[in-house]
Design a protein around this motif. Structure first.
Motif, PDB file in Angstrom:
ATOM      1  N   GLU A  85       0.813  -1.212   0.000  1.00  0.00           N
ATOM      2  CA  GLU A  85       0.000   0.000   0.000  1.00  0.00           C
ATOM      3  C   GLU A  85       0.847   1.262   0.000  1.00  0.00           C
ATOM      4  O   GLU A  85       0.501   2.265  -0.595  1.00  0.00           O
ATOM      5  CB  GLU A  85      -0.911  -0.031   1.228  1.00  0.00           C
ATOM      6  CG  GLU A  85      -2.027   0.978   1.168  1.00  0.00           C
ATOM      7  CD  GLU A  85      -3.076   0.702   2.214  1.00  0.00           C
ATOM      8  OE1 GLU A  85      -3.491   1.670   2.882  1.00  0.00           O
ATOM      9  OE2 GLU A  85      -3.470  -0.460   2.383  1.00  0.00           O
ATOM     10  N   LYS A  86       2.017   1.235   0.662  1.00  0.00           N
ATOM     11  CA  LYS A  86       2.826   2.431   0.763  1.00  0.00           C
ATOM     12  C   LYS A  86       3.896   2.510  -0.326  1.00  0.00           C
ATOM     13  O   LYS A  86       4.618   3.490  -0.399  1.00  0.00           O
ATOM     14  CB  LYS A  86       3.486   2.481   2.139  1.00  0.00           C
ATOM     15  CG  LYS A  86       2.475   2.630   3.275  1.00  0.00           C
ATOM     16  CD  LYS A  86       3.175   2.743   4.613  1.00  0.00           C
ATOM     17  CE  LYS A  86       2.179   2.905   5.747  1.00  0.00           C
ATOM     18  NZ  LYS A  86       2.846   3.021   7.056  1.00  0.00           N
ATOM     19  N   THR A  87       3.987   1.477  -1.141  1.00  0.00           N
ATOM     20  CA  THR A  87       5.024   1.456  -2.165  1.00  0.00           C
ATOM     21  C   THR A  87       4.632   2.326  -3.337  1.00  0.00           C
ATOM     22  O   THR A  87       3.507   2.247  -3.827  1.00  0.00           O
ATOM     23  CB  THR A  87       5.277   0.022  -2.665  1.00  0.00           C
ATOM     24  OG1 THR A  87       5.721  -0.751  -1.563  1.00  0.00           O
ATOM     25  CG2 THR A  87       6.325   0.018  -3.763  1.00  0.00           C
ATOM     26  N   LYS A  88       5.522   3.164  -3.799  1.00  0.00           N
ATOM     27  CA  LYS A  88       5.301   3.976  -4.986  1.00  0.00           C
ATOM     28  C   LYS A  88       6.263   3.543  -6.077  1.00  0.00           C
ATOM     29  O   LYS A  88       7.396   3.148  -5.792  1.00  0.00           O
ATOM     30  CB  LYS A  88       5.497   5.461  -4.673  1.00  0.00           C
ATOM     31  CG  LYS A  88       4.432   6.023  -3.740  1.00  0.00           C
ATOM     32  CD  LYS A  88       4.598   7.523  -3.579  1.00  0.00           C
ATOM     33  CE  LYS A  88       3.500   8.096  -2.703  1.00  0.00           C
ATOM     34  NZ  LYS A  88       3.639   9.555  -2.526  1.00  0.00           N
ATOM     35  N   LEU A  89       5.785   3.609  -7.314  1.00  0.00           N
ATOM     36  CA  LEU A  89       6.668   3.262  -8.421  1.00  0.00           C
ATOM     37  C   LEU A  89       7.773   4.300  -8.540  1.00  0.00           C
ATOM     38  O   LEU A  89       7.591   5.469  -8.169  1.00  0.00           O
ATOM     39  CB  LEU A  89       5.868   3.210  -9.728  1.00  0.00           C
ATOM     40  CG  LEU A  89       4.774   2.140  -9.773  1.00  0.00           C
ATOM     41  CD1 LEU A  89       4.069   2.202 -11.117  1.00  0.00           C
ATOM     42  CD2 LEU A  89       5.365   0.763  -9.568  1.00  0.00           C
ATOM     43  N   PRO A  90       8.925   3.934  -9.056  1.00  0.00           N
ATOM     44  CA  PRO A  90      10.023   4.891  -9.207  1.00  0.00           C
ATOM     45  C   PRO A  90       9.625   6.037 -10.120  1.00  0.00           C
ATOM     46  O   PRO A  90       8.724   5.918 -10.942  1.00  0.00           O
ATOM     47  CB  PRO A  90      11.145   4.040  -9.836  1.00  0.00           C
ATOM     48  CG  PRO A  90      10.773   2.621  -9.556  1.00  0.00           C
ATOM     49  CD  PRO A  90       9.281   2.587  -9.502  1.00  0.00           C
ATOM     50  N   GLU A  91      10.299   7.149  -9.955  1.00  0.00           N
ATOM     51  CA  GLU A  91      10.085   8.263 -10.866  1.00  0.00           C
ATOM     52  C   GLU A  91      10.437   7.844 -12.288  1.00  0.00           C
ATOM     53  O   GLU A  91      11.333   7.024 -12.501  1.00  0.00           O
ATOM     54  CB  GLU A  91      10.963   9.463 -10.463  1.00  0.00           C
ATOM     55  CG  GLU A  91      10.567  10.088  -9.128  1.00  0.00           C
ATOM     56  CD  GLU A  91       9.185  10.682  -9.161  1.00  0.00           C
ATOM     57  OE1 GLU A  91       8.789  11.220 -10.218  1.00  0.00           O
ATOM     58  OE2 GLU A  91       8.473  10.595  -8.155  1.00  0.00           O
ATOM     59  N   VAL A  92       9.720   8.402 -13.246  1.00  0.00           N
ATOM     60  CA  VAL A  92       9.896   7.993 -14.637  1.00  0.00           C
ATOM     61  C   VAL A  92      11.351   8.128 -15.077  1.00  0.00           C
ATOM     62  O   VAL A  92      11.885   7.258 -15.746  1.00  0.00           O
ATOM     63  CB  VAL A  92       8.982   8.836 -15.551  1.00  0.00           C
ATOM     64  CG1 VAL A  92       9.324   8.609 -17.006  1.00  0.00           C
ATOM     65  CG2 VAL A  92       7.524   8.481 -15.282  1.00  0.00           C
ATOM     66  N   LYS A  93      12.033   9.174 -14.673  1.00  0.00           N
ATOM     67  CA  LYS A  93      13.383   9.425 -15.158  1.00  0.00           C
ATOM     68  C   LYS A  93      14.368   8.348 -14.702  1.00  0.00           C
ATOM     69  O   LYS A  93      15.399   8.153 -15.321  1.00  0.00           O
ATOM     70  CB  LYS A  93      13.862  10.796 -14.675  1.00  0.00           C
ATOM     71  CG  LYS A  93      13.117  11.960 -15.343  1.00  0.00           C
ATOM     72  CD  LYS A  93      13.656  13.294 -14.863  1.00  0.00           C
ATOM     73  CE  LYS A  93      12.932  14.459 -15.523  1.00  0.00           C
ATOM     74  NZ  LYS A  93      13.431  15.759 -15.029  1.00  0.00           N
ATOM     75  N   SER A  94      14.034   7.644 -13.616  1.00  0.00           N
ATOM     76  CA  SER A  94      14.988   6.664 -13.112  1.00  0.00           C
ATOM     77  C   SER A  94      14.805   5.290 -13.750  1.00  0.00           C
ATOM     78  O   SER A  94      15.579   4.394 -13.503  1.00  0.00           O
ATOM     79  CB  SER A  94      14.823   6.525 -11.583  1.00  0.00           C
ATOM     80  OG  SER A  94      13.563   5.963 -11.288  1.00  0.00           O
ATOM     81  N   LEU A  95      13.747   5.130 -14.547  1.00  0.00           N
ATOM     82  CA  LEU A  95      13.480   3.829 -15.145  1.00  0.00           C
ATOM     83  C   LEU A  95      14.272   3.652 -16.435  1.00  0.00           C
ATOM     84  O   LEU A  95      14.339   4.554 -17.247  1.00  0.00           O
ATOM     85  CB  LEU A  95      11.984   3.684 -15.433  1.00  0.00           C
ATOM     86  CG  LEU A  95      11.081   3.566 -14.206  1.00  0.00           C
ATOM     87  CD1 LEU A  95       9.636   3.644 -14.630  1.00  0.00           C
ATOM     88  CD2 LEU A  95      11.331   2.260 -13.484  1.00  0.00           C
ATOM     89  N   THR A  96      14.855   2.500 -16.606  1.00  0.00           N
ATOM     90  CA  THR A  96      15.593   2.225 -17.832  1.00  0.00           C
ATOM     91  C   THR A  96      15.050   1.007 -18.560  1.00  0.00           C
ATOM     92  O   THR A  96      15.327   0.816 -19.724  1.00  0.00           O
ATOM     93  CB  THR A  96      17.086   1.993 -17.518  1.00  0.00           C
ATOM     94  OG1 THR A  96      17.203   0.916 -16.588  1.00  0.00           O
ATOM     95  CG2 THR A  96      17.703   3.253 -16.929  1.00  0.00           C
ATOM     96  N   MET A  97      14.309   0.133 -17.861  1.00  0.00           N
ATOM     97  CA  MET A  97      13.767  -1.071 -18.458  1.00  0.00           C
ATOM     98  C   MET A  97      12.253  -1.067 -18.332  1.00  0.00           C
ATOM     99  O   MET A  97      11.713  -0.570 -17.355  1.00  0.00           O
ATOM    100  CB  MET A  97      14.336  -2.303 -17.748  1.00  0.00           C
ATOM    101  CG  MET A  97      15.834  -2.467 -17.899  1.00  0.00           C
ATOM    102  SD  MET A  97      16.297  -2.860 -19.601  1.00  0.00           S
ATOM    103  CE  MET A  97      15.653  -4.522 -19.728  1.00  0.00           C
ATOM    104  N   PRO A  98      11.546  -1.613 -19.326  1.00  0.00           N
ATOM    105  CA  PRO A  98      10.093  -1.694 -19.211  1.00  0.00           C
ATOM    106  C   PRO A  98       9.701  -2.672 -18.109  1.00  0.00           C
ATOM    107  O   PRO A  98      10.431  -3.621 -17.793  1.00  0.00           O
ATOM    108  CB  PRO A  98       9.661  -2.198 -20.590  1.00  0.00           C
ATOM    109  CG  PRO A  98      10.849  -2.916 -21.121  1.00  0.00           C
ATOM    110  CD  PRO A  98      12.039  -2.171 -20.592  1.00  0.00           C
ATOM    111  N   SER A  99       8.535  -2.443 -17.514  1.00  0.00           N
ATOM    112  CA  SER A  99       8.057  -3.329 -16.457  1.00  0.00           C
ATOM    113  C   SER A  99       6.557  -3.524 -16.605  1.00  0.00           C
ATOM    114  O   SER A  99       5.855  -2.699 -17.198  1.00  0.00           O
ATOM    115  CB  SER A  99       8.369  -2.747 -15.074  1.00  0.00           C
ATOM    116  OG  SER A  99       7.653  -1.532 -14.868  1.00  0.00           O
ATOM    117  N   LEU A 100       6.079  -4.634 -16.053  1.00  0.00           N
ATOM    118  CA  LEU A 100       4.661  -4.953 -16.066  1.00  0.00           C
ATOM    119  C   LEU A 100       4.253  -5.252 -14.630  1.00  0.00           C
ATOM    120  O   LEU A 100       4.813  -6.148 -13.988  1.00  0.00           O
ATOM    121  CB  LEU A 100       4.402  -6.166 -16.962  1.00  0.00           C
ATOM    122  CG  LEU A 100       2.949  -6.562 -17.229  1.00  0.00           C
ATOM    123  CD1 LEU A 100       2.206  -5.436 -17.934  1.00  0.00           C
ATOM    124  CD2 LEU A 100       2.909  -7.840 -18.078  1.00  0.00           C
TER     125      LEU A 100
END
Length: 318
Positions: free
Chosen positions: A20-35
């Motif tokens: 519930e408290k987990t947030k996805l990383p900021e877009v700029k920090s992502l390098t690989m696609p995820s599902l």
């Protein structure tokens, strides 16, 4: 989805699917696609699959959790991503466990386009306003009779939210790849489950993800057979009926026996059926049995405005 009894499922709490408290990383920090699976995981309802390319986010299906109270309560829990951070939504079909959360997403700030087939758009004009009406009615009843700890009780979403969601639908025909966000295309392929139902073939770069939605059966009346798919890099299929076999089609023999028995008794036959997807098949078989002189011609009443309108959509697109 339908078919499985939620009572028979393990009691998965929501944090087993996403903390519930987990947030996805900021877009700029992502390098690989995820599902990420935000629903239809640990249960057969609430389908939501988040594809994050590293620069854009696409939600495939946007369904309500239905069934037991602990499942329905998940609809009130926030997603681990802000609604306005989602760039687009793809709908595989118009059953509420695949589209019914859309007005809530819109009310929380989603402003992107919702890609679907024309048939799905048609049925959404029925199911989303109806769902909103039920949400508002339940809230009024809770406030009137005081069976809520919330003061006041509020609907999950309103008729205005449903109307706004409908305005964001972007209908696309079958077998026509279209861009959803930069570097992501979707192609709808007939899944034979419901009017407008589709597999969503999502292409990202040189990879293909096939979202199955709900799969239809072969050799059924009213709807075409599911279209076979030759290949995909990733296949995502929900398995409501994954552990069972359907009975062979009996070409209407059981219904023929039941109708004739009711006629012989001088009685009435009342058939409870889902307004969208099942009523059409019942009416088809009654008409076929009459045409083949297997049952007498009888008056048939559809006691559902939604089912009657859905029949018109089926007739227009048959």
């Amino acid at each position: 989805m339908g078919g499985d009894d939620p009572k028979s499922e393990p009691n998965y709490s929501t944090h087993r699917i996403y903390p519930e408290k987990t947030k996805l990383p900021e877009v700029k920090s992502l390098t690989m696609p995820s599902l990420t699976f935000l629903g239809a995981a640990g249960t057969v309802t609430g389908s939501k699959h988040l594809l994050d390319t590293g620069s854009h986010r696409v939600l495939v299906d946007c369904g309500l959790f239905q069934g037991l109270k602990e499942l329905r309560e998940r609809n009130w829990q926030p997603l681990p991503i802000a609604a306005n951070a989602i760039d687009a939504v793809i709908l595989t079909h118009a059953h509420l466990d695949h589209c019914g959360y859309l007005p809530r997403l819109v009310s929380e700030g989603f402003k992107g386009r919702v890609f679907c087939t024309p048939g799905t758009r048609d049925l959404c004009t029925l199911v989303l306003p109806d769902s909103a009406h039920i949400q508002e009615e339940d809230a009024r009843d809770a406030n009137r009779h005081g069976y809520t700890k919330h003061h006041p009780a509020l609907p999950l979403y309103t008729a205005n939210d449903a109307a706004r969601a409908l305005s964001q639908l972007q209908p696309v025909g079958y077998n026509r790849p279209v861009p959803v966000v930069p570097n992501v295309d979707v192609e709808f392929i007939n899944a034979g489950h419901l009017l407008g139902s589709a597999y969503a073939r999502v292409t990202f770069g040189n990879k293909t993800i096939l979202f199955g939605g709900d799969l239809g059966r072969f050799g059924r009346p009213v709807l075409p057979d599911p279209v076979p798919i030759n290949a995909a890099d990733v296949l995502l299929v929900e398995s409501t009926y994954g552990d069972r076999l359907h009975e062979p089609d009996d070409q209407g023999r059981r219904l023929e026996t039941i109708v004739n028995a009711a006629v012989q008794r001088g009685g009435k036959l009342i058939v409870p059926a889902f307004a969208i997807g099942r009523v059409e098949e019942v009416v088809y078989w009654l008409k076929r049995l009459e045409d083949e002189n297997r049952v007498p011609v009888l008056p048939v009443y559809i006691d559902s405005p939604m089912a009657a309108q859905a029949m018109q959509f089926y007739a227009q697109r048959a």
